[in-house]
Design an enzyme around this catalytic site. Structure first.
Site, mmCIF file in Angstrom:
data_model
loop_
_atom_site.group_PDB
_atom_site.id
_atom_site.type_symbol
_atom_site.label_atom_id
_atom_site.label_comp_id
_atom_site.label_asym_id
_atom_site.label_seq_id
_atom_site.Cartn_x
_atom_site.Cartn_y
_atom_site.Cartn_z
ATOM 1 N N GLU A 280 0.828 -1.208 0.000
ATOM 2 C CA GLU A 280 0.000 0.000 0.000
ATOM 3 C C GLU A 280 0.864 1.260 0.000
ATOM 4 O O GLU A 280 0.461 2.303 -0.488
ATOM 5 C CB GLU A 280 -0.944 -0.006 1.217
ATOM 6 C CG GLU A 280 -2.359 0.360 0.836
ATOM 7 C CD GLU A 280 -3.373 0.239 1.975
ATOM 8 O OE1 GLU A 280 -3.021 0.477 3.141
ATOM 9 O OE2 GLU A 280 -4.534 -0.075 1.684
ATOM 10 N N HIS A 301 6.847 -26.619 1.010
ATOM 11 C CA HIS A 301 6.062 -27.653 0.322
ATOM 12 C C HIS A 301 4.897 -27.026 -0.429
ATOM 13 O O HIS A 301 3.882 -27.672 -0.668
ATOM 14 C CB HIS A 301 5.556 -28.680 1.336
ATOM 15 C CG HIS A 301 6.670 -29.437 1.975
ATOM 16 N ND1 HIS A 301 7.020 -30.708 1.597
ATOM 17 C CD2 HIS A 301 7.565 -29.077 2.928
ATOM 18 C CE1 HIS A 301 8.062 -31.127 2.313
ATOM 19 N NE2 HIS A 301 8.413 -30.142 3.136
ATOM 20 N N LYS A 413 -13.720 1.507 -3.684
ATOM 21 C CA LYS A 413 -14.607 1.863 -2.556
ATOM 22 C C LYS A 413 -15.738 2.755 -3.044
ATOM 23 O O LYS A 413 -16.892 2.589 -2.639
ATOM 24 C CB LYS A 413 -13.815 2.621 -1.483
ATOM 25 C CG LYS A 413 -12.759 1.811 -0.770
ATOM 26 C CD LYS A 413 -12.188 2.665 0.373
ATOM 27 C CE LYS A 413 -10.849 2.159 0.839
ATOM 28 N NZ LYS A 413 -10.158 3.108 1.707
HETATM 29 O O1 PA5 Z 1 -2.995 1.662 5.953
HETATM 30 C C1 PA5 Z 1 -4.030 2.247 5.725
HETATM 31 O O2 PA5 Z 1 -4.104 3.482 5.785
HETATM 32 C C2 PA5 Z 1 -5.308 1.497 5.429
HETATM 33 O O3 PA5 Z 1 -5.074 0.140 5.219
HETATM 34 C C3 PA5 Z 1 -6.288 1.663 6.574
HETATM 35 O O4 PA5 Z 1 -5.731 1.138 7.733
HETATM 36 C C4 PA5 Z 1 -7.608 0.974 6.290
HETATM 37 O O5 PA5 Z 1 -8.119 1.411 5.065
HETATM 38 C C5 PA5 Z 1 -8.615 1.259 7.381
HETATM 39 O O6 PA5 Z 1 -8.804 2.627 7.512
HETATM 40 P P1 PA5 Z 1 -9.418 3.257 8.821
HETATM 41 O O7 PA5 Z 1 -8.477 2.988 9.938
HETATM 42 O O8 PA5 Z 1 -9.556 4.700 8.524
HETATM 43 O O9 PA5 Z 1 -10.732 2.575 9.032
#
Ligand code: PA5
Length: 445
Positions: A280, A301, A413
């Site tokens: 990410e 494995h 989303k």
């Molecule tokens: O790393 C990130 O920013 C995302 O993976 C968030 O943790 C995830 O989208 C959840 O977001 P939030 O904590 O605002 O619910």
């Protein structure tokens, strides 16, 4: 021995590390500026003292529950699960009598039904974790769990709730409306960098982990990077910067995949935590490398054949701890073809197989850095979290991308919200109509 990175197999001769290493001075200056501005709380941890006080205040209350149900997703869940699996394996073993931590990081109706059917509301604390306070997967589960709690506990439902959230958003409003105990996700601390805040520390505390040791380990690794006098020489020697230079030079050389091979089996879930962190943070503008979590020896494995003899585009972070417990011994009498393990501690097997796999990967041209831990203890986990988090941020800087955002994931989303009929989102609704009305090529199998 202490905690080390072994660079022997990193293939530095083949890679152009220098082009990144030469940027140490610029990166050091940027670190001074951004840590000074409060932009990198993952490294500076300005919230630490307050967090420790808040955790101290919560300790007794948490101990009165048998179950914790954590509602969160992505960075709000993966670090907590990695810590749970690493340091609280008893929940997955026979005869466990509590406490129990349940992490609901999906929107699976059957799983949620299962929790609501089986958890005793009066003995369950529900922790809703969302930095934005508005993530539908998390807030959606919260709405349902809130109703469940209310039905059984009446007005006392609020006492069994905790929030961990940012400064504003739905959860913040909800917290104010109902007086629900709320711990902050510090400003500028993105989800995947937040395990060392209340996000990961509340579940860790509930399970009885040594939170102080974990945080101290992280501080030890992060502190040199937050020094206002940081210079190129010091940064150049910091293992997070060396990892970042290596990561960037691997991408430049076409290594499109980075394996995180955990030979500390209980730490396998750090693979998922790392995968989210790396993917990410760095998958941007057509750049990045795909993280692949794997666990030794199980995946020897399974996917290891591909690692060894598939496309030559893989590098590897190889996590070991030579001091893992020995476990039981093999019997003294065994069939002749197994006499090589006779009387040996069971732990010898994973050590030998780890060594064998590491050598095989290197012999097959996989550049590899071994992260060798002195112990598999919370302090070491804190050190590793800080090391890999810092390395990820610095790799992003070297790639010239922003490692702290995740813009591409927004489209899916928005489309899902449009599908559910959320207000606005007209372009997405048009897109959806076009997608759903287009002819499809469908075949039975
Ligand atoms: O790393 C990130 O920013 C995302 O993976 C968030 O943790 C995830 O989208 C959840 O977001 P939030 O904590 O605002 O619910």
């Amino acid at each position: 021995m202490t905690d080390i990175l072994d660079w022997t197999g990193a293939d530095l001769e083949r890679l152009n590390i220098e082009s990144s290493a030469s940027k140490a001075e610029t990166v050091a200056r940027r670190l001074i500026q951004e840590t000074g501005n409060g932009d990198l709380p993952f490294l500076t941890m300005p919230y630490l003292n307050e967090l420790k006080t808040q955790l101290g205040d919560l300790r007794g209350r948490l101990q009165s529950y048998d179950h914790m149900l954590l509602l969160g997703i992505g960075g709000s869940a993966l670090g907590a699960r990695a810590l749970q699996k690493a340091f609280f394996p008893q929940q997955d073993m026979p005869g466990h009598e509590g406490p129990w931590l349940w992490i609901a990081d999906n929107v699976d109706p059957s799983t949620l039904d299962g929790y609501l059917d089986r958890l005793p509301p009066e003995k369950t604390v529900v922790v809703t974790v969302s930095k934005s306070g508005g993530t539908i997967e998390t807030v959606g589960q919260y709405f349902i769990v809130r109703d469940w709690m209310r039905t059984v506990l009446g007005d006392r439902w609020k006492e069994n709730m905790l929030f961990v959230t940012g400064e504003s958003g739905f959860l913040r409003d909800e917290s104010e409306a109902h007086g629900i105990t709320t711990l902050p996700v510090p400003e500028n601390l993105g989800g995947r960098y937040s395990v060392l805040s209340a996000v990961g520390m509340i579940p860790a505390l509930f399970l009885g982990l040594d939170v102080d040791a974990l945080l101290e380990g992280a501080r030890e690794v992060a502190a040199p990077l937050t020094d206002p006098e940081l210079d190129a020489v010091t940064l150049g020697k910091h293992e997070s910067f060396r990892l970042a230079c290596w990561g960037k030079s691997l991408m430049d050389a076409g290594f499109a995949e980075l394996i995180f091979f955990a030979y500390i089996p209980l730490w396998a879930d750090f693979g998922d935590w790392f995968a989210q962190l790396w993917a990410e943070s760095l998958g941007k503008n057509g750049k990045g490398s795909q993280p692949i979590p794997a666990v030794g020896v199980t995946d020897q494995h399974s996917v290891n054949q591909m690692f060894l003899d598939g496309p030559r585009n893989k590098a590897c972070l190889f996590l070991t701890c030579p001091e893992l417990p020995d476990g039981p011994r093999f019997p003294d009498e065994l069939p002749a073809k197994f006499d090589y393990v006779q009387g040996k501690p069971f732990g010898e097997l994973i050590r030998a197989e780890g060594l064998g796999t590491m050598m095989a990967l290197q012999k097959n041209g996989v550049p590899l850095v071994e992260i060798r831990m002195e112990q598999d203890a919370p302090r070491q986990a804190g050190k590793m979290i800080a090391l890999l988090g810092a390395a990820t941020i610095l790799t992003g800087w070297l790639m010239d991308i922003n490692p702290l955002d995740q813009p591409a994931v927004e489209l899916g989303k928005r489309l899902a919200k449009a599908r559910l009929g959320a207000d606005g989102l007209e372009p997405e609704k048009k897109d959806l109509d076009a997608f759903l009305s287009a002819g499809r090529e469908i075949r039975e199998f």
